[in-house]
Design a protein around this motif. Structure first.
Motif, PDB file in Angstrom:
ATOM      1  N   ASP A   1      75.830 132.669  80.142  1.00 33.30           N
ATOM      2  CA  ASP A   1      75.597 132.530  78.705  1.00 33.30           C
ATOM      3  C   ASP A   1      77.208 132.883  77.969  1.00 33.30           C
ATOM      4  O   ASP A   1      77.017 133.030  76.825  1.00 33.30           O
ATOM      5  N   GLU A   2      78.192 133.124  79.083  1.00 30.68           N
ATOM      6  CA  GLU A   2      79.404 133.174  78.136  1.00 30.68           C
ATOM      7  C   GLU A   2      79.896 132.125  77.205  1.00 30.68           C
ATOM      8  O   GLU A   2      79.721 131.015  77.655  1.00 30.68           O
ATOM      9  N   ILE A   3      80.269 132.335  76.205  1.00 29.29           N
ATOM     10  CA  ILE A   3      81.017 131.268  75.250  1.00 29.29           C
ATOM     11  C   ILE A   3      82.322 131.270  75.426  1.00 29.29           C
ATOM     12  O   ILE A   3      83.047 132.106  75.047  1.00 29.29           O
TER      13      ILE A   3
ATOM     14  N   VAL B   1      79.171 126.793  75.813  1.00 29.91           N
ATOM     15  CA  VAL B   1      78.477 127.748  76.693  1.00 29.91           C
ATOM     16  C   VAL B   1      78.945 127.472  78.084  1.00 29.91           C
ATOM     17  O   VAL B   1      78.583 126.469  78.605  1.00 29.91           O
TER      18      VAL B   1
ATOM     19  N   GLY C   1      77.321 128.047  80.994  1.00 29.27           N
ATOM     20  CA  GLY C   1      76.491 127.327  81.821  1.00 29.27           C
ATOM     21  C   GLY C   1      76.146 125.994  81.499  1.00 29.27           C
ATOM     22  O   GLY C   1      75.686 125.077  82.450  1.00 29.27           O
ATOM     23  N   ARG C   2      76.596 125.333  80.565  1.00 29.28           N
ATOM     24  CA  ARG C   2      76.625 124.047  80.232  1.00 29.28           C
ATOM     25  C   ARG C   2      77.931 123.397  80.242  1.00 29.28           C
ATOM     26  O   ARG C   2      78.326 122.289  79.558  1.00 29.28           O
TER      27      ARG C   2
END
Lengths: 111, 175
Positions: free
Chosen positions: B89-91, B102, B104-105
């Motif tokens: 979840d790190e941005i 994000v 993860g995306r």
């Protein structure tokens, strides 16, 4: 001169005359002086860690401490717990290797 | 015990054994001392709790035979005792388009951002030429009329021309 006639003899620290250093002691001194004892200790330690002996002994200690209560154990307790099992469970190969080195040291030290 | 000089005599072996036992005793004392310290300081409690946590987390994931340090599912404890969320979840900023993403995306974003997706292919001619020169080197003609058409379509909408600005196109294409 009567200074020391009636005085009881000064008690000796050791009652008997001092023994000759035993052969074992001589060897020990030679081991230490030559640095071989340190090397042998390191070798033995390494081998015992590799083969998992150390972990086994630590597990035994942990179990004993849990049973007896963490704050009730003494170092002596643990030593007495570990020593018989520890001596018995050294792998033969490790023991043979160390004995071999000790014997060759003894030979080289002309004992 | 005579200090005999003959080769493999048993007195010498006995001496060697005594030496070995001496060394072993020292090591045993070391181990006992260290375990004593661990017991008194309660460090074994922490070890034990971690072991139990691992065991419980393995049990909780019933159908999962793999060890608890792999990234399967949530609430895994790795070898340092840290847990990681299932989706990172790190941005951070995408180095292609500069938007905050994000972690993860990031992979799906890159797909769209860098041209795998259909809409992202509507890039300007110059950047397409540059890109195809790197990768395949031929179908410039395929892209050119296509992108021209979309550019002329888009120009009246107020976007600042097509020269090297795939970003403008991209913002339309982004869902």
């Amino acid at each position: 001169m009567r200074s020391s006639i009636n005085r009881p003899p000064t008690p000796d620290a050791n009652e008997e005359p001092e023994k000759e250093p035993t052969l074992q002691e001589i060897i020990n001194i030679k081991l230490i002086e030559s640095g071989e004892k340190e090397k042998l200790m390191e070798l033995l330690r390494e081998r015992l860690i590799e083969c998992g002996w150390r972990d086994e002994m630590k597990a035994i200690c942990r179990a004993y401490a849990r049973k007896k209560g963490r704050n009730n154990v003494t170092v002596d307790d643990l030593i007495h717990v570990v020593t018989p099992k520890g001596r018995a469970s050294v792998p033969d190969s490790v023991k043979a290797e160390l004995l071999q080195r000790i014997r060759s040291f003894l030979t080289s030290a002309a004992i | 015990m005579a200090a005999s000089n003959d080769g493999n005599s048993s007195p010498r072996s006995q001496l060697a054994s005594r030496c070995f036992e001496d060394l072993l005793d020292s090591i045993i004392v070391d181990v006992a001392s260290e375990c004593h310290r661990i017991a008194r300081l309660g460090l074994d409690r922490n070890l034990e709790e971690e072991e139990e946590e691992l065991r419980l987390s393995v049990q909780a994931r019933v159908a999962d035979p793999s060890s608890s340090s792999e990234a399967n599912g949530k609430n895994i404890v790795d070898i340092f005792g840290q847990t990681h969320p299932a989706i990172a979840d790190e941005i951070f900023e995408c180095m292609n388009c500069g938007r905050p993403i994000v972690a993860g995306r990031f992979a799906p974003h890159l797909e769209k951002c860098m041209g795998k997706g259909r809409k992202a292919r509507k890039v300007t001619r110059s950047s397409t030429i540059a890109r195809t020169r790197h990768s395949r080197g031929s179908p410039v003609s395929v892209y050119a009329p296509y992108s021209n058409a979309t550019n002329t379509n888009r120009a009246p909408n107020g976007t600042t021309g097509g020269a090297g600005e795939e970003y403008a196109d991209y913002t339309y294409g982004e869902p």
